[in-house]
Design a protein around this motif. Sequence first.
Motif, PDB file in Angstrom:
ATOM      1  N   GLU A 172      44.115  53.391  33.413  1.00  0.00           N
ATOM      2  CA  GLU A 172      44.912  52.596  32.483  1.00  0.00           C
ATOM      3  C   GLU A 172      44.484  52.858  31.049  1.00  0.00           C
ATOM      4  O   GLU A 172      45.329  52.931  30.137  1.00  0.00           O
ATOM      5  N   LEU A 173      43.183  53.026  30.817  1.00  0.00           N
ATOM      6  CA  LEU A 173      42.708  53.299  29.463  1.00  0.00           C
ATOM      7  C   LEU A 173      43.305  54.599  28.934  1.00  0.00           C
ATOM      8  O   LEU A 173      43.788  54.655  27.797  1.00  0.00           O
ATOM      9  N   ILE A 174      43.290  55.635  29.748  1.00  0.00           N
ATOM     10  CA  ILE A 174      43.827  56.926  29.301  1.00  0.00           C
ATOM     11  C   ILE A 174      45.333  56.834  29.107  1.00  0.00           C
ATOM     12  O   ILE A 174      45.892  57.388  28.148  1.00  0.00           O
ATOM     13  N   VAL A 199      41.314  64.872  26.821  1.00  0.00           N
ATOM     14  CA  VAL A 199      40.247  64.013  27.362  1.00  0.00           C
ATOM     15  C   VAL A 199      39.041  64.885  27.663  1.00  0.00           C
ATOM     16  O   VAL A 199      39.165  65.939  28.308  1.00  0.00           O
ATOM     17  N   LEU A 200      37.877  64.453  27.199  1.00  0.00           N
ATOM     18  CA  LEU A 200      36.607  65.091  27.532  1.00  0.00           C
ATOM     19  C   LEU A 200      35.784  64.109  28.342  1.00  0.00           C
ATOM     20  O   LEU A 200      35.440  63.023  27.850  1.00  0.00           O
ATOM     21  N   ARG A 212      43.339  63.278  36.783  1.00  0.00           N
ATOM     22  CA  ARG A 212      44.692  62.873  37.210  1.00  0.00           C
ATOM     23  C   ARG A 212      45.364  62.022  36.141  1.00  0.00           C
ATOM     24  O   ARG A 212      46.555  62.182  35.853  1.00  0.00           O
ATOM     25  N   ALA A 213      44.605  61.104  35.540  1.00  0.00           N
ATOM     26  CA  ALA A 213      45.187  60.257  34.497  1.00  0.00           C
ATOM     27  C   ALA A 213      45.587  61.094  33.284  1.00  0.00           C
ATOM     28  O   ALA A 213      46.643  60.867  32.678  1.00  0.00           O
ATOM     29  N   TRP A 223      45.425  67.573  27.837  1.00  0.00           N
ATOM     30  CA  TRP A 223      44.508  68.542  28.428  1.00  0.00           C
ATOM     31  C   TRP A 223      43.234  67.816  28.854  1.00  0.00           C
ATOM     32  O   TRP A 223      42.888  66.754  28.326  1.00  0.00           O
ATOM     33  N   PHE A 224      42.528  68.417  29.825  1.00  0.00           N
ATOM     34  CA  PHE A 224      41.341  67.778  30.390  1.00  0.00           C
ATOM     35  C   PHE A 224      40.196  68.772  30.427  1.00  0.00           C
ATOM     36  O   PHE A 224      40.335  69.887  30.938  1.00  0.00           O
TER      37      PHE A 224
END
Length: 366
Positions: free
Chosen positions: A76-78, A86-87, A130-131, A138-139
């Motif tokens: 939910e945060l992402i 996201v790192l 996944r989020a 990008w992750f």
Amino acid sequence: MTVPRVVVVGSGSLAASVCAALATTAGPPLRVVVAARGDSAGELCQLASTRAALAGRDVRFRALTTGPDMRAALPELIRQEAPDGVLLCASHQSPWERRAAPSAWTALVGRAGFGVTLPLQADLAVVAGRAAAECGSWFVNACFPDAVNPVLAALRVPVLCGIGNVALLAASLQARLGLPDQRRLRLVGHHLHLNPPGPAGEALGWLDDEPLNGVTEALAGQRACDRSALNQVTGQAGAMLIDALANRTELDTSLPGVAGLPGGYPVRISDGRVTLRLPAGLSRAEAVAANQRWSYADGIVVEGGRVSFAPPAAAALREAEPGWENADFPADRTPEVCRRLLALRERLRRTPAGVSAGPEGNGGAR
């Protein structure tokens, strides 16, 4: 103009080092959200924001608290932040536990190889990855990416790459060779090579497509450094990656876990993409095969959608818990194996290092 936004998950030494470097080296404006379980993210953001002000950089940091159950809070945060990227710098297992709090658990990891902690490293990465994918972000995974990113690939969780490990080795070689950047340097290496090479062999380097001799000697200074202090270099390399991705600039470096591959490879970051930059004469298949050999020596191999503990790791687990049957399992069972390892770790942490830790956690001294 929209300012790029990045979520950094975690507030330990690596996250702090990345943010400190972003504060002083980021090019165009950048917004960074630091998400952590407790209040430590606030202090991290305060220090990073102060550094950015001193450096005259338009990099702003904001802290968010996930609460104790980060795994439940992250999706939910992402989604709410919907960042460009996201790192992840948080997992269930600290690499510093063996030194800070030795126990029968850390002794098991020492015998088995760090690869035995893979399920503990992968659990949050699956959730965060996944989020991020749902948001089109990008992750980048910083938690044991040499082995975790292949698990993400097997589960069809998009991951660009990791940070650290081969990136740290390449940075050390760059400094030793006196190079202004890594355009001429290519390195294929593994998390295993943070330590001096064993029977599995040394990392492989090239300068101007010519094999690089003396890699072991060139890396000796780095390997003699305190491991936690090296996060200052890893943080700098990680910040350069994040800045290049966020602002779609070009950077030649070496990175682990590229697109879910095992181990680390030379790459080029350009226009938000990460592509392999292998030396002439070395195929992708050959580079992957070398990294799989090193993965085996590190205690874990991920291939064909399955996770396999190497024999020393499997033997150490069976010694601690007779009947352990998860020496080889499908990648989608990683959360289940993670829960079992967490229970085993909890028991073994109550047993001092050097004391036999059978099923009941007692026994004579070794």
